[in-house]
Design an enzyme around this catalytic site. Structure first.
Site, short mmCIF file in Angstrom:
data_model
loop_
_atom_site.label_atom_id
_atom_site.label_comp_id
_atom_site.label_asym_id
_atom_site.label_seq_id
_atom_site.Cartn_x
_atom_site.Cartn_y
_atom_site.Cartn_z
N PRO A 101 0.82 -1.21 0.00
CG PRO A 101 0.03 -1.00 2.18
CD PRO A 101 0.82 -1.91 1.28
CB ALA A 103 4.33 1.14 -2.69
CB ALA A 109 -6.95 2.17 -8.33
CG ASP A 151 -3.38 5.19 -9.53
OD1 ASP A 151 -2.65 5.77 -10.35
OD2 ASP A 151 -3.03 4.98 -8.35
#
Lengths: 323, 323
Positions: A101, A103, A109, A151
């Site tokens: 997460p 990152a 998404a 995303d």
């Protein structure tokens, strides 16, 4: 027992992150690193939501409230589905993902898209990609505040896309590059050093420079898309290096990201850059065919999360519906 | 015994290095870190040249040949003086400097300018700055192959200058910034990693991007010159950070330079960038008033040569002629 399962890929931005928020195009590719959402029908409320990767769980009635903020995006996609007249019956929803997460790899998404696909499939409904994009975008608004939309577009449609905020997917290639990408997470989660903010605030003030930077990025995107289409790996790498420098110029790199970027280049990568919003998160590197594992090996001493991943993965899809 | 002594400052490029070779402007300032050249008249040949900083010595007849290449620039300025009808009598010429060589600090231009000033003074001749610039330039051609001329212009004229190749000094401020600069040498001497050359070669091929980059640098120079004139230290710092990113984009930074740049920023510098040709050499940082020493202290564990130096030093000048 009635259940459904859907998967959504991760994403990386190959070119144009940060600038895409300000109106230039970005190129992103879907990564073969799926989030899997499983929805199991329940006879009655409450609705149960669990994220195994975040280690969080939420149990909620029809009012859809949750104590953990991190699961809020998933509630918001349920609200978005309902407001679009999709039926969301009480269910047990489990989201499993190996995407780290925060990152820059699109974990939120991907979770939202997979969850929305699983829930609609459970209710026996079809959701088209355009609507799935909109619903996933609602989750992103909760997760990221002011998302460009790149995303959700990447994880919903898959492949490799050229995206512009407000216009959506401008171009799309089925599949990705001919070589896998090396992805390494710095482990750093958005530290906000004062000089970094300084540069960004300053860029806001110096309009002409900002405009020129955006123009430069647009040229870069043209060259990069042409190089991607022509499978010119060396050019893609050189353009990635240039893009990284522009991200450094606007102050979103960090010493940790620079260390990973240079380690990849020194190990023979054709190009390496930070990916995503910066201030931490991940870097990506491109190599000659067969050299990705060697570059990845050079990064393992500096990153606890290094993967060699194919780009151009398929978008969000329902894997199974039972019955 | 007849002798003369002249001094020339070091230089740093504040903005626009590398791009200046390709036609954009650069801003440079003379650093208060003098090279001192002493010329002592001799009754007869040979001419003796000694550089204490390089630890080299050369003894030559009127044919002006030397075994050590590093002293070749000093011979070439003697040839340039002669071709301009200056009388260079046999002498013992000693050049003393604390400027680290090949560190982007103008050591060779400073040595050439100081030497030419000392030699002409010894012969009782006046050399005007324009001619001193031309003569110093001859030394730079030998030392650097294809110099832009910004180094000789800065060390000859002193102060803080805006320079364009082929046009020379466009603007000049007496003096420098209101705060000293922190200068740190990476100790790295032009390692040429393959990816670096790759980017440069690629930039040659992608004409439009190169043109846009140069345009961006021109805007940066306008903003920087205005900030320098207005003594807006925060803006100067922010623009230095942007300039550093553009240098990273064209591939002339290194992990060692990034480490120094980020160490300076983390220690509170308003801005930090590589200075000079890159691929090694030095970084400069600007701080709030009174904070330079603290930033310098943060760099000492990473650099064996860190100095806090005033910019805007006087140009090349004769200190003493005896009798």
């Amino acid at each position: 027992m009635k259940y459904s399962r859907a998967s959504a890929p991760a994403k990386v931005i190959l070119f144009g992150e940060h600038f895409v928020v300000n109106g230039s195009r970005a190129i992103a590719t879907a990564l073969d690193l799926p989030t899997v959402a499983t929805a199991i029908e329940k006879a009655s409320w409450p609705l149960e939501i669990e994220s195994t990767s975040l280690g969080l769980r939420c149990v909620t009635g029809p009012e859809l409230t949750c104590s953990s903020r991190e699961l809020e995006p998933l509630l918001s996609i349920i609200r978005a589905l309902r407001s679009r007249d999709y039926d969301v019956p009480p269910a047990r929803l489990t989201v499993e993902s190996d995407i780290p997460p925060s990152a820059g790899l699109g974990s939120s998404a991907s979770a939202s898209a997979a969850a929305a696909a699983a829930l609609t499939a459970l209710a026996g409904q079809d959701i088209d990609p355009e609507e799935l994009f909109e619903v996933t975008m609602e989750g992103e608004r909760v997760a990221h505040g002011n998302p460009s939309g790149v995303d959700p577009a990447t994880v919903v449609y898959g492949g490799t896309i050229v995206f512009r905020r407000g216009q959506g997917v401008l171009e799309r290639l089925q599949g990705g590059l001919s070589v896998p990408l090396v992805v390494a997470d710095s482990g750093l989660r958005r530290s906000t050093a004062a000089p970094v903010l300084n540069v960004l605030k300053f860029l806001d003030r110096v309009g002409p420079l900002r405009v020129s930077l955006l123009g430069l990025v647009e040229q870069l995107i043209d060259l990069a898309w042409s190089a991607i289409r022509g499978n010119q790996l060396e050019d893609i790498g050189a353009l990635m290096n240039i893009n990284h420098g522009l991200l450094s110029a606007i102050g979103v790199s960090t010493p940790e990201l620079e260390e990973l970027v240079y380690a990849a280049r020194r190990a023979g990568a054709l190009g390496a850059k930070l990916t995503g919003a910066g201030w931490g998160g991940s870097i990506i590197a491109i190599t000659r065919p067969g050299e990705a594992e060697r570059v990845a090996a050079a990064l393992t001493s500096r990153s606890s999360w290094v993967r060699v991943l194919d780009g151009g993965a398929p978008g969000t899809r329902v894997i199974k519906v039972n019955p």
